[in-house]
Design an enzyme around this catalytic site. Sequence first.
Site, PDB file in Angstrom:
ATOM      1  N   ARG A 156      39.890  27.445  76.467  1.00 25.37           N
ATOM      2  CA  ARG A 156      39.033  28.483  76.638  1.00 25.37           C
ATOM      3  C   ARG A 156      37.711  27.837  76.575  1.00 25.37           C
ATOM      4  NH1 ARG A 156      38.213  34.106  75.929  1.00 25.37           N
ATOM      5  NH2 ARG A 156      36.598  34.685  74.234  1.00 25.37           N
TER       6      ARG A 156
ATOM      7  N   HIS B  35      33.019  38.305  74.819  1.00 30.57           N
ATOM      8  CA  HIS B  35      32.103  38.036  73.511  1.00 30.57           C
ATOM      9  C   HIS B  35      31.299  39.477  73.349  1.00 30.57           C
ATOM     10  CE1 HIS B  35      32.204  33.581  73.554  1.00 30.57           C
ATOM     11  NE2 HIS B  35      33.374  33.960  73.152  1.00 30.57           N
TER      12      HIS B  35
ATOM     13  N   TYR C 217      26.585  26.601  75.597  1.00 33.32           N
ATOM     14  CA  TYR C 217      25.347  26.387  76.371  1.00 33.32           C
ATOM     15  C   TYR C 217      24.689  25.207  75.481  1.00 33.32           C
ATOM     16  CZ  TYR C 217      21.050  26.450  79.031  1.00 33.32           C
ATOM     17  OH  TYR C 217      19.985  26.108  79.884  1.00 33.32           O
TER      18      TYR C 217
ATOM     19  N   ARG D  13      42.040  34.479  75.942  1.00 35.48           N
ATOM     20  CA  ARG D  13      42.695  33.903  74.642  1.00 35.48           C
ATOM     21  C   ARG D  13      44.337  33.936  74.745  1.00 35.48           C
ATOM     22  NH1 ARG D  13      38.834  37.983  73.616  1.00 35.48           N
ATOM     23  NH2 ARG D  13      36.729  37.398  72.453  1.00 35.48           N
TER      24      ARG D  13
ATOM     25  N   LYS E 180      53.216  51.663  48.551  1.00 34.98           N
ATOM     26  CA  LYS E 180      52.833  52.122  47.388  1.00 34.98           C
ATOM     27  C   LYS E 180      51.527  50.735  47.042  1.00 34.98           C
ATOM     28  CE  LYS E 180      55.037  55.630  46.611  1.00 34.98           C
ATOM     29  NZ  LYS E 180      54.369  56.857  46.543  1.00 34.98           N
TER      30      LYS E 180
ATOM     31  N   HIS F   4      43.083  27.123  72.132  1.00 38.01           N
ATOM     32  CA  HIS F   4      41.616  27.094  72.268  1.00 38.01           C
ATOM     33  C   HIS F   4      40.673  26.581  72.820  1.00 38.01           C
ATOM     34  CE1 HIS F   4      38.813  30.402  71.066  1.00 38.01           C
ATOM     35  NE2 HIS F   4      37.792  29.414  71.056  1.00 38.01           N
TER      36      HIS F   4
END
Length: 408
Positions: A354, A377, A387, A225, A261, A351
């Site tokens: 990847r 994964h 796939y 990544r 806060k 991406h």
Amino acid sequence: MARKTNCLKNGKYAYFRKTKTIGHDINGEPIKKDFYGKGETDTVNKIKAYEKRLDAGLQVGKEKQTIEQLMHYWLFNVRLYSSKSKSASFDKDEGKYRNYIKKSDIRFLSVYTITTQPIQEWYNELYKNGTSSNVIFEINKTLRSFFTYCKDTKIISDNPCSLRVIQIPGNADEDGIDDDFDDDEKVIVFDDEEQKKIVDAIKYEDGKDNTFNMTVQLGLVTGLRKGEILGLQRKYVDLERCVIKVRKTLKNVKEFKIGAKDSSEYERKLKLITPKSKSSIRTVPFPKDLVPTLKKYFKEQEEKYKKLGLKFNDDSLIFTTSTGNMIESSNHRKQWIKFLDKLGIPYRKFHAIRDTFATTLIRKGVSIFDVKDLLGHSSITITEKYYIYCYPKDKSYAVALLSNFVQS
């Protein structure tokens, strides 16, 4: 029949009051508590409920505290100070509280009397109004953690958001393969011609800054990544074994100051953080042919660090700006857009590198389970989308394997 009352509260409203001894102080003197109800039966029932909580070892006396009030306390007085709470996790939980829970009707409900039913009804309503099952699952994860804290601190006896009792709405009969993926989940790859253009454009060039090109090249051969690439430290690249240990990721997170806060007291900060899931912590091999290029690039980084009066050591980031700082994801994206535009390739997110890595492996016959481990994964179902992308409809290749069983 008129209800029985015996006192006025605020000089105006009629109630039935009953005084009950609920314990004794250190001197043995009785501790008394007044209970008020709309009638005698209502008051007696309140006493029984109070005693039941005492017998169960649960906290008493704060029955009016709402989910919103106690959840705010949990976030900014417990989670914010916890050594076990990662900044990215806190950011995620705070976002779910601010964007969903704080705006919902359940925020007004008492923590002490909460049940699964109103939460389930709220989830169903969110789903009917277009909120995805995945988002509702994440909201429930935050609420489940909150109610676990309430249970551990003896505020409640059961967790109303336990997956044993709550149901995440959705349609289990829907296939959803094509329609349910959002933009980040859809498989978008570069074709062979585009890949060749990219590979030719990122070759190492002596005397130039090869930082951006090396991030692309590393992505192509490892499937890491973007945050894992930009957060890579020298000590996690083993040139002898040709492996990369993924142990950190670079992320721009909200960092809330200790003592904050509310949700407004934070600053954005680039940080090296531990990956969100255990499966993301992995060891990924890279081709041996990349070693000479990496050695040249490390030498380049060493010279860059030296000019800045720094030392390129094991803890140093491999990819930095010209001033030795962390690379902002948004700045890398700008370079990426210019890079694709120069090559005449239509824009896709980084991406897609990847996705291209994953689909290339599957088409070359690599086991989907090995691809799952390489990508980090948490579930094989996440990897299956690659796939499905590679073999969307044509199942004949699989059926052909059975031809030996056919007699003619």
